[in-house]
Design a protein around this motif. Structure first.
Motif, PDB file in Angstrom:
ATOM      1  N   PRO A 106       0.752  -1.282  -0.033  1.00  0.00           N
ATOM      2  CA  PRO A 106      -0.010  -0.099  -0.156  1.00  0.00           C
ATOM      3  C   PRO A 106       0.748   1.233   0.063  1.00  0.00           C
ATOM      4  O   PRO A 106       0.299   2.246  -0.705  1.00  0.00           O
ATOM      5  N   THR A 107       1.891   1.240   0.551  1.00  0.00           N
ATOM      6  CA  THR A 107       2.701   2.443   0.560  1.00  0.00           C
ATOM      7  C   THR A 107       3.234   2.948  -0.912  1.00  0.00           C
ATOM      8  O   THR A 107       3.402   4.096  -0.916  1.00  0.00           O
ATOM      9  N   ASP A 108       3.570   1.823  -1.514  1.00  0.00           N
ATOM     10  CA  ASP A 108       4.119   2.296  -2.849  1.00  0.00           C
ATOM     11  C   ASP A 108       3.046   1.988  -3.971  1.00  0.00           C
ATOM     12  O   ASP A 108       3.175   2.418  -5.061  1.00  0.00           O
ATOM     13  N   ALA A 109       1.816   1.726  -3.467  1.00  0.00           N
ATOM     14  CA  ALA A 109       0.845   1.187  -4.386  1.00  0.00           C
ATOM     15  C   ALA A 109       1.037   0.664  -5.504  1.00  0.00           C
ATOM     16  O   ALA A 109       0.965   0.553  -6.676  1.00  0.00           O
ATOM     17  N   VAL A 110       1.998  -0.590  -5.059  1.00  0.00           N
ATOM     18  CA  VAL A 110       2.257  -1.453  -6.396  1.00  0.00           C
ATOM     19  C   VAL A 110       2.125  -3.028  -5.599  1.00  0.00           C
ATOM     20  O   VAL A 110       1.968  -3.352  -4.442  1.00  0.00           O
ATOM     21  N   PHE A 111       2.217  -3.937  -6.766  1.00  0.00           N
ATOM     22  CA  PHE A 111       2.379  -5.310  -6.228  1.00  0.00           C
ATOM     23  C   PHE A 111       3.714  -5.717  -6.081  1.00  0.00           C
ATOM     24  O   PHE A 111       4.639  -5.330  -6.851  1.00  0.00           O
ATOM     25  N   GLU A 112       4.328  -6.384  -5.068  1.00  0.00           N
ATOM     26  CA  GLU A 112       5.731  -6.756  -4.791  1.00  0.00           C
ATOM     27  C   GLU A 112       5.601  -8.309  -4.905  1.00  0.00           C
ATOM     28  O   GLU A 112       4.675  -9.266  -4.414  1.00  0.00           O
ATOM     29  N   ARG A 113       6.545  -9.067  -5.265  1.00  0.00           N
ATOM     30  CA  ARG A 113       6.940 -10.458  -5.242  1.00  0.00           C
ATOM     31  C   ARG A 113       7.258 -10.686  -3.880  1.00  0.00           C
ATOM     32  O   ARG A 113       8.502 -10.088  -3.373  1.00  0.00           O
ATOM     33  N   LYS A 114       6.823 -11.945  -3.274  1.00  0.00           N
ATOM     34  CA  LYS A 114       7.347 -12.005  -1.685  1.00  0.00           C
ATOM     35  C   LYS A 114       7.705 -13.528  -1.783  1.00  0.00           C
ATOM     36  O   LYS A 114       6.929 -14.316  -2.514  1.00  0.00           O
ATOM     37  N   GLU A 115       8.327 -13.983  -1.028  1.00  0.00           N
ATOM     38  CA  GLU A 115       9.086 -15.568  -1.015  1.00  0.00           C
ATOM     39  C   GLU A 115       8.668 -15.634   0.652  1.00  0.00           C
ATOM     40  O   GLU A 115       9.249 -14.908   1.513  1.00  0.00           O
ATOM     41  N   TYR A 116       8.089 -16.904   0.752  1.00  0.00           N
ATOM     42  CA  TYR A 116       8.035 -17.484   2.328  1.00  0.00           C
ATOM     43  C   TYR A 116       8.626 -18.986   2.197  1.00  0.00           C
ATOM     44  O   TYR A 116       8.391 -19.693   1.320  1.00  0.00           O
ATOM     45  N   PRO A 117       9.228 -18.970   3.353  1.00  0.00           N
ATOM     46  CA  PRO A 117       9.633 -20.575   3.411  1.00  0.00           C
ATOM     47  C   PRO A 117       8.381 -21.430   3.510  1.00  0.00           C
ATOM     48  O   PRO A 117       7.193 -21.189   3.730  1.00  0.00           O
ATOM     49  N   ARG A 118       8.459 -22.746   2.721  1.00  0.00           N
ATOM     50  CA  ARG A 118       7.274 -23.619   2.610  1.00  0.00           C
ATOM     51  C   ARG A 118       7.103 -24.124   4.091  1.00  0.00           C
ATOM     52  O   ARG A 118       6.062 -24.264   4.159  1.00  0.00           O
ATOM     53  N   ASP A 119       7.998 -24.584   4.862  1.00  0.00           N
ATOM     54  CA  ASP A 119       7.470 -25.045   6.259  1.00  0.00           C
ATOM     55  C   ASP A 119       9.029 -24.909   7.034  1.00  0.00           C
ATOM     56  O   ASP A 119       9.772 -24.025   6.788  1.00  0.00           O
ATOM     57  N   GLN A 120       8.869 -25.278   8.015  1.00  0.00           N
ATOM     58  CA  GLN A 120      10.359 -25.371   8.913  1.00  0.00           C
ATOM     59  C   GLN A 120      10.790 -26.890   8.960  1.00  0.00           C
ATOM     60  O   GLN A 120      11.466 -26.919   9.835  1.00  0.00           O
ATOM     61  N   GLN A 121      11.004 -27.504   8.057  1.00  0.00           N
ATOM     62  CA  GLN A 121      11.757 -28.717   7.791  1.00  0.00           C
ATOM     63  C   GLN A 121      13.134 -28.253   7.346  1.00  0.00           C
ATOM     64  O   GLN A 121      13.580 -27.013   6.895  1.00  0.00           O
ATOM     65  N   SER A 122      14.094 -29.273   7.309  1.00  0.00           N
ATOM     66  CA  SER A 122      15.549 -29.057   7.123  1.00  0.00           C
ATOM     67  C   SER A 122      15.575 -28.334   5.559  1.00  0.00           C
ATOM     68  O   SER A 122      16.779 -27.806   5.674  1.00  0.00           O
ATOM     69  N   GLU A 123      15.135 -28.904   4.790  1.00  0.00           N
ATOM     70  CA  GLU A 123      15.301 -28.579   3.287  1.00  0.00           C
ATOM     71  C   GLU A 123      14.782 -26.990   3.419  1.00  0.00           C
ATOM     72  O   GLU A 123      15.560 -26.138   2.513  1.00  0.00           O
ATOM     73  N   SER A 124      13.914 -26.771   4.019  1.00  0.00           N
ATOM     74  CA  SER A 124      13.261 -25.314   3.606  1.00  0.00           C
ATOM     75  C   SER A 124      14.381 -24.288   4.370  1.00  0.00           C
ATOM     76  O   SER A 124      14.501 -23.231   4.055  1.00  0.00           O
ATOM     77  N   LEU A 125      15.028 -24.584   5.525  1.00  0.00           N
ATOM     78  CA  LEU A 125      15.814 -23.769   6.169  1.00  0.00           C
ATOM     79  C   LEU A 125      17.170 -23.876   5.567  1.00  0.00           C
ATOM     80  O   LEU A 125      17.795 -22.629   5.488  1.00  0.00           O
ATOM     81  N   LEU A 126      17.722 -24.859   4.874  1.00  0.00           N
ATOM     82  CA  LEU A 126      18.940 -24.799   4.248  1.00  0.00           C
ATOM     83  C   LEU A 126      18.718 -24.342   2.580  1.00  0.00           C
ATOM     84  O   LEU A 126      19.688 -24.047   1.939  1.00  0.00           O
ATOM     85  N   GLN A 127      17.570 -24.214   2.063  1.00  0.00           N
ATOM     86  CA  GLN A 127      17.187 -23.823   0.801  1.00  0.00           C
ATOM     87  C   GLN A 127      17.968 -22.304   0.472  1.00  0.00           C
ATOM     88  O   GLN A 127      18.492 -22.500  -0.613  1.00  0.00           O
ATOM     89  N   PRO A 128      17.924 -21.453   1.170  1.00  0.00           N
ATOM     90  CA  PRO A 128      18.728 -20.271   0.904  1.00  0.00           C
ATOM     91  C   PRO A 128      20.176 -20.411   0.531  1.00  0.00           C
ATOM     92  O   PRO A 128      20.804 -19.689  -0.162  1.00  0.00           O
ATOM     93  N   VAL A 129      20.745 -21.339   1.234  1.00  0.00           N
ATOM     94  CA  VAL A 129      22.234 -21.516   1.302  1.00  0.00           C
ATOM     95  C   VAL A 129      22.457 -22.304  -0.310  1.00  0.00           C
ATOM     96  O   VAL A 129      23.210 -22.168  -1.053  1.00  0.00           O
ATOM     97  N   ALA A 130      21.537 -23.343  -0.532  1.00  0.00           N
ATOM     98  CA  ALA A 130      21.604 -24.074  -1.748  1.00  0.00           C
ATOM     99  C   ALA A 130      21.398 -23.260  -3.085  1.00  0.00           C
ATOM    100  O   ALA A 130      22.107 -23.256  -3.971  1.00  0.00           O
ATOM    101  N   ARG A 131      20.562 -22.435  -2.764  1.00  0.00           N
ATOM    102  CA  ARG A 131      20.291 -21.121  -3.860  1.00  0.00           C
ATOM    103  C   ARG A 131      21.356 -20.384  -4.205  1.00  0.00           C
ATOM    104  O   ARG A 131      21.603 -20.131  -5.281  1.00  0.00           O
ATOM    105  N   ALA A 132      22.105 -20.025  -2.935  1.00  0.00           N
ATOM    106  CA  ALA A 132      23.477 -19.063  -2.993  1.00  0.00           C
ATOM    107  C   ALA A 132      24.359 -19.800  -3.873  1.00  0.00           C
ATOM    108  O   ALA A 132      25.112 -19.306  -4.699  1.00  0.00           O
ATOM    109  N   LEU A 133      24.668 -20.924  -3.476  1.00  0.00           N
ATOM    110  CA  LEU A 133      25.471 -22.066  -4.475  1.00  0.00           C
ATOM    111  C   LEU A 133      25.256 -21.953  -5.977  1.00  0.00           C
ATOM    112  O   LEU A 133      25.966 -21.768  -7.066  1.00  0.00           O
ATOM    113  N   VAL A 134      23.873 -22.173  -6.251  1.00  0.00           N
ATOM    114  CA  VAL A 134      23.345 -22.361  -7.460  1.00  0.00           C
ATOM    115  C   VAL A 134      23.644 -20.800  -8.458  1.00  0.00           C
ATOM    116  O   VAL A 134      24.303 -20.879  -9.490  1.00  0.00           O
ATOM    117  N   GLU A 135      23.583 -19.728  -7.631  1.00  0.00           N
ATOM    118  CA  GLU A 135      23.838 -18.369  -8.182  1.00  0.00           C
ATOM    119  C   GLU A 135      25.439 -18.424  -8.371  1.00  0.00           C
ATOM    120  O   GLU A 135      25.954 -17.880  -9.593  1.00  0.00           O
TER     121      GLU A 135
END
Length: 190
Positions: A106-135
């Motif tokens: 609402p402050t910028d009056a635009v749609f923004e893309r948001k990401e949320y962890p799927r759950d609190q399982q091990s893979e979801s917690l470690l996913q940002p690290v794996a994605r950093a490796l891919v990049e």
């Protein structure tokens, strides 16, 4: 960290900092990931985990160590132009895939893309690290992924200096020690 070991954050890259959670040579070898809680604490310190957890998922440390080993092997093989099995990284990427939504800001009056962890399982917690490796593997020059030149240091870093001549994980620790040793050697040689 439950082990009392302060993790080095010197790599200028989340994936490399994760690999650097195991460091040292010989009897001085250290591991910052010694139990599930220490993995969660590292993720918090790395700003890869912002959500509160009631308790870490059981088996997180085993997956974290397997991921770290797989990541290290993939970087080494990619630098050598060799194939390696990305099985653990792919498992974390697939099972930990975040939920993606668009939300009205609402402050910028635009749609923004948001990401949320799927759950609190091990893979979801470690996913940002794996994605950093891919990049790192797909978007960066791997010749700029270097190992510290200090003889007793195995830390990796992403050389982002303008001249790409960075030699040490940290000038404050290894750089100063190596320069002082070189100075003593020159002084002794006279």
């Amino acid at each position: 960290m439950s082990s009392g070991i302060t993790p080095p954050f010197v790599a200028s890259n989340l994936a490399l900092d994760f690999i650097n959670t195991q460091f040292g040579v010989g009897a001085e070898r250290r591991d910052c990931l010694d139990d599930d809680g220490s993995v969660v604490e590292w993720l918090r310190q790395a700003h890869a985990l912002t959500d509160e957890l009631e308790s870490p998922p059981e088996g997180l440390v085993q997956l974290a160590r397997a991921l770290r080993d797989n990541m290290k092997a993939l970087i080494a093989s990619a630098k050598d132009g060799q194939v390696a099995d990305p099985g653990t990284v792919n498992r974390v990427l697939e099972r930990g895939r975040p939920i993606e939504r668009i939300e009205w800001e609402p402050t910028d009056a635009v749609f923004e893309r948001k990401e949320y962890p799927r759950d609190q399982q091990s893979e979801s917690l470690l996913q940002p690290v794996a994605r950093a490796l891919v990049e790192l593997l797909t978007e960066e020059d791997l010749q700029l992924v270097k190992e510290c030149e200090a003889s007793d240091c195995v830390l990796l870093f992403h050389d982002q200096t303008k001249s790409h001549r960075r030699r040490w994980c940290s000038m404050a620790t290894c750089g100063n020690r190596m320069k002082a040793a070189a100075h003593r050697a020159r002084k002794h040689a006279r």
